[in-house]
Enzyme design. Sequence first.
Site, short mmCIF file in Angstrom:
data_model
loop_
_atom_site.label_atom_id
_atom_site.label_comp_id
_atom_site.label_asym_id
_atom_site.label_seq_id
_atom_site.Cartn_x
_atom_site.Cartn_y
_atom_site.Cartn_z
N GLU A 151 0.82 -1.21 0.00
CA GLU A 151 0.00 0.00 0.00
C GLU A 151 0.86 1.27 0.00
O GLU A 151 0.82 2.06 0.94
CB GLU A 151 -0.96 0.01 1.19
CG GLU A 151 -2.01 -1.07 1.12
CD GLU A 151 -3.06 -0.96 2.21
OE1 GLU A 151 -2.81 -0.29 3.23
OE2 GLU A 151 -4.14 -1.55 2.05
N GLU B 261 -6.34 -8.21 -0.22
CA GLU B 261 -6.74 -8.21 1.18
C GLU B 261 -8.21 -7.87 1.30
O GLU B 261 -8.71 -6.97 0.63
CB GLU B 261 -5.99 -7.12 1.97
CG GLU B 261 -4.52 -7.29 2.07
CD GLU B 261 -3.89 -6.16 2.87
OE1 GLU B 261 -4.61 -5.48 3.64
OE2 GLU B 261 -2.69 -5.93 2.70
C1 GLA Z 1 -4.06 -2.68 5.04
C2 GLA Z 1 -2.67 -3.25 5.18
C3 GLA Z 1 -2.60 -4.42 6.09
C4 GLA Z 1 -3.47 -4.23 7.30
C5 GLA Z 1 -4.87 -3.95 6.86
C6 GLA Z 1 -5.85 -3.80 7.99
O1 GLA Z 1 -4.77 -3.18 4.01
O2 GLA Z 1 -2.09 -3.58 3.94
O3 GLA Z 1 -1.25 -4.61 6.47
O4 GLA Z 1 -2.98 -3.17 8.05
O5 GLA Z 1 -4.86 -2.74 6.16
O6 GLA Z 1 -7.15 -3.61 7.51
#
Ligand code: GLA
Length: 668
Positions: A154, A306
């Site tokens: 991210e 995710e």
């Molecule tokens: C993001 C991050 C993860 C985690 C999630 C929690 O997507 O990439 O490492 O912190 O948020 O929702």
Amino acid sequence: MKPDLGAATRGRILYGGDYNPEQWPEETWQEDVRLMRAAGVNSVTLGVFSWAKLEPRPGEREFGWLDRLMDLMHDNGIGVVLATPTASPPPWMGHLHPDTLPVTEDGRTEWWGGRQHFSHSSDTYRRYAAAITEDLAARYGGHPALTMWHINNEYCTYDWSEGAAARFRVWLRAKYGTLDALNEAWGTAFWSQGYGDWAEIHTPRQAHYLKNPGQVLDFKRFTSDMLLECYVAERDIVRRATPHLPVTTNFMPLWVGQDAWRWAEEEDVVSVDLYPDPRDPLGAQNGALVQDMTRSQARGPWMLMEQAAGPVNWRGVNHPKPRGLNRLWSLQAVARGADAVCYFQWRQSRQGAEKFHSGMVSHAGEEGRTYQEVKQLGAELAAIAPEVTGRHTPNDIAVLHDWHAWWAGAQDGRLSNRVDHPDLLRAWHRALWEAHLTTDFAHPEHDLSAYRLVVVPQAYALTDAAIENLLAYVRRGGTLVSGFLTGVADEDDRVRAGGMDARLRELFGIRTLHEWWPLDAGEHVECDGFRGTLWSEEIDKTEDAEARARYKGGELDGLPAVLRSGRAWYLSTLPEPAAMRDLLAGIAAEAGVRPVLDALPEGVEAVRRGELLFVLNHGRESVTVEVPGGHRDLLTGAALKDELTLGRYGAAVLKAEPDAQAEAVLAP
Ligand code: GLA
């Protein structure tokens, strides 16, 4: 040929998620693989936040634990998406090299102790990141468990440091060549801002009053480009070691800091992290928007990197997913093109900042409802995978979106800070979703010729190339619908003469745009047949254009609210949701675009992917849906004729079957 997601899926839907075993004793790893296998997990992402573990002191390497994990995964038939750990540098880095730490707008340092505390512009950070990436690629490039690379995590940092300023100047020199050109583009004649030396230019730091919009806009472009340079540098390293394996980095949905169209071109696999709020009545629509955008960026199957099996921990109040919702939203992603359904994270942590964020295995463990539902879904995804993976279904409608237009239009000093670009995208996409029309996203300069209908919720700044593209699209027979504040500025954020590009005014039949009349919260304007919100405009139309709806009463009485000129439509206000839905549904029908199914109940989503028809009930009541013809539901094996009943959060994945066969099964 670049490797794509198919190189990793090999006909399966990737199922699994971030796995952070370094948080657990090795006995737990054995338990993990047992539960993973039982749940049909075939992919884990390792090493996302493992830098301190891999490089506990500068230049040292500790790979033993990861060697054992890679082997363990391979022995159990689980593929590994291996991450470069560069999103969270170890404490020693900031301690020894303060230049690796980012600086905020008001000049404060962001310290280690959280994550993402790296300066994208720091040579030191980039050197260490390259070195650990080289070593990971050399050590694991040939490991049989490795299926894909995941770079960083991210990408989302901004940096106003001295190091960033130095790179900003280099970036600006490459863009403008001369200071004269920069001064012209930034309009520095205003407020005595003319630059006489490159050294005078800094990042747009905290200022007394409104900042120079040209500088702010370029800083956003620069930030996206610097992060992209970091990504590309690591990507190139792993690509050299394993040219046959795909590389990705995970996007956040509609994240403002990254021009994701540009980024997607540099990825082999486009992946996204998606966390709709289980309590949000528009959660399914918002999820669909992100899925459509990601599929469009990927131009094919994409990866849900995710999602949460239960609650997240970063909203004010974090709600679990009611029974069935995780399955439903996962199938929605598959319907809209995902070939991978993954989570953050495998096992819920017991320590650290995310210990109350759900995992596929919650604190309740194997017996917990979360894991039990995850397990059921794993079996279902495996069952439908052969009919799904690799399939890409383009749509007849495109929604236009451009990060540069968003950045330019979102600055301070505007007429209304209530106009929010993502909100407008959501309002328009929601209208299409509610009309059961499926849609792609596209950039204003993309080839639009395959679409019957193109909608532009808002494109405040447009290049000449984009404008010509839209004109050519309509000239060749396409239908275009645009919202207000489109084509106002050029790419330098210079307002076009007349307040809106003359070519677009002509296209939509606007003779004069006299004034913009933004609306306050809760305020609306009456129009023929609906109420407008957020914005209204004082415009005169040309003779040939047709006012399809006019303002009623008030200052704008009788002026056009919805304007049509041939196949080009212009909305000078935002109709309330039901009116927006009906308006776009009508225009789509005229353009020859039909909903996926007729007569769908409210809250039921129908999406075609390849040969399959996904029918998803986002409501809490059972519904009966008319689906003409004979079908088999690949989830239950049931044969169906002409209709289908879905319980609360129910889903069906239908494959057409000859009627006779379906009736034979149903006969008893
Ligand atoms: C993001 C991050 C993860 C985690 C999630 C929690 O997507 O990439 O490492 O912190 O948020 O929702």
